[in-house]
Design an enzyme around this catalytic site. Structure first.
Site, short mmCIF file in Angstrom:
data_model
loop_
_atom_site.label_atom_id
_atom_site.label_comp_id
_atom_site.label_asym_id
_atom_site.label_seq_id
_atom_site.Cartn_x
_atom_site.Cartn_y
_atom_site.Cartn_z
CG HIS A 64 -2.09 -1.17 1.23
ND1 HIS A 64 -2.72 -1.49 0.27
CD2 HIS A 64 -2.39 -2.13 2.21
CE1 HIS A 64 -3.70 -2.48 0.51
NE2 HIS A 64 -3.14 -2.64 1.78
CG ASP A 72 -2.93 -8.39 0.98
OD1 ASP A 72 -2.33 -8.71 1.85
OD2 ASP A 72 -4.11 -7.69 1.10
CG HIS A 121 -6.53 -5.30 2.00
ND1 HIS A 121 -5.98 -6.22 2.77
CD2 HIS A 121 -7.92 -4.60 2.44
CE1 HIS A 121 -7.04 -6.16 3.87
NE2 HIS A 121 -7.98 -5.41 3.96
CG ASP A 145 -5.32 -9.89 3.55
OD1 ASP A 145 -4.91 -10.54 2.25
OD2 ASP A 145 -4.93 -8.80 3.91
ZN LIG Z 1 -4.39 -7.20 2.94
#
Ligand SMILES: [Zn+2]
Length: 307
Positions: free
Chosen positions: A123, A160, A162, A245
């Site tokens: 991120h 991931d 996200h 996740d």
């Molecule tokens: Zn994540």
């Protein structure tokens, strides 16, 4: 040549995010326990230096971070992203470990490298920390391989849950990279980016939004399309942002992946790597917050990488 080497460092436990934060030292202890149980070879991560970080980050951002780190205090970079006196060292080991993974794999020492560090990286954008991430470890590794090792094409795959918005930001204009991110759809999961319309400046990006509640069948169908694109891109090296996740037990998201899905995906990526780049893969740990699910996902991933 070894099949798999792991890169980690005890000092990554010193990144203290506070008492109630999901991205906590126990995550890395869990991953290190899997590595120990499997008896995999371990090398200590090295720190990234200023020149390494400048591959993908704005010098003003790095200067601002240095000022924060010099305070040797607990500081909130944003509502999710916190640093402590041990965070500078841990963050530099995360970025340095990713670059070291590229060096070890490209030198022929190991076919695959797994970088088990924290904080995660995908991120962090060119100009800011966010989402628990300080430096863009996977993107820096890709640029290190292109700029310093002279590779022509690097694939970066992010599974991931996200969106890998930071990696996307750093590699947006990099035509020698092909970035894929699968994630829960932006409308229902932070950070809200990763629509299919986001394709990079050179059609070098593929976003795979997945609806909450979907599992094995949908994720495999999406990744089969992505891996066909990667196959056509013919990478010289594959870098992974390996988050766990999306696992059905991890309540940070609504995706329903299983340990078997991480095995399937890793084996499918290995098959593309075997076709184009002598199997070369550098995998960097990203998220994964339910500890037993993290252990299951990491073990499935590492068993597939170990062959
Ligand atoms: Zn994540």
């Amino acid at each position: 040549m070894r099949e798999l080497i792991t890169i980690t460092h005890e000092d990554c436990l010193g990144h203290d995010t506070g008492p109630c934060h999901r991205e906590r030292p126990a995550r890395l202890e869990t991953v290190r326990a899997v590595i120990d149980r499997m008896g995999l070879p371990i090398v200590e991560a090295r720190e990234a230096d200023e020149a390494d970080l400048l591959l993908g980050h704005d010098p003003r951002y790095l200067a601002a971070l240095d000022e924060v780190f010099a305070r040797e205090a607990h500081v909130d970079l944003d509502e999710d992203t916190h640093v402590s006196p041990g965070s500078r060292r841990a963050s530099l080991l995360g970025a340095g470990g990713a670059l070291q993974g590229v060096d070890l794999v490209l030198s022929g020492e190991s076919r695959h490298a797994f970088v088990a560090t924290r904080p995660p990286g995908h991120h962090a954008t060119r100009t800011r920390a966010m989402g628990f991430c300080i430096y863009g470890n996977a993107a820096l590794a890709a640029l290190h391989a292109l700029e310093r090792h002279g590779l022509s094409r690097v694939g970066v795959l992010d599974f991931d849950v996200h969106h890998g918005n930071g990696t996307q930001d750093i590699l947006w204009h990099e035509a020698r990279s092909f970035f894929v991110s699968s994630h829960q759809e932006p409308e229902t999961l932070w950070p809200g980016t990763g629509e299919t319309s986001e394709t990079g400046a050179h059609d070098n990006m593929l976003n795979l939004p997945l609806a909450s509640g979907t599992g094995t069948q949908e994720m495999r169908a999406a990744w089969e399309i992505a891996l066909a694109r990667l196959d056509a891109f013919a990478p010289d090296l594959i870098i992974l942002s390996a988050g766990f996740d999306a696992h059905r037990e991890d309540d940070i998201s609504g995706l329903l992946w299983t340990g078997a899905d991480y095995t399937w995906l890793t084996e499918a990526i290995c098959a593309v790597a075997a076709q184009h780049c002598n199997g070369r893969i550098v995998s960097c740990l990203e998220g994964g917050y339910h500890l037993p699910a993290l252990a299951e996902g990491v073990e499935a991933h590492l068993r597939a990488l170990a062959g």
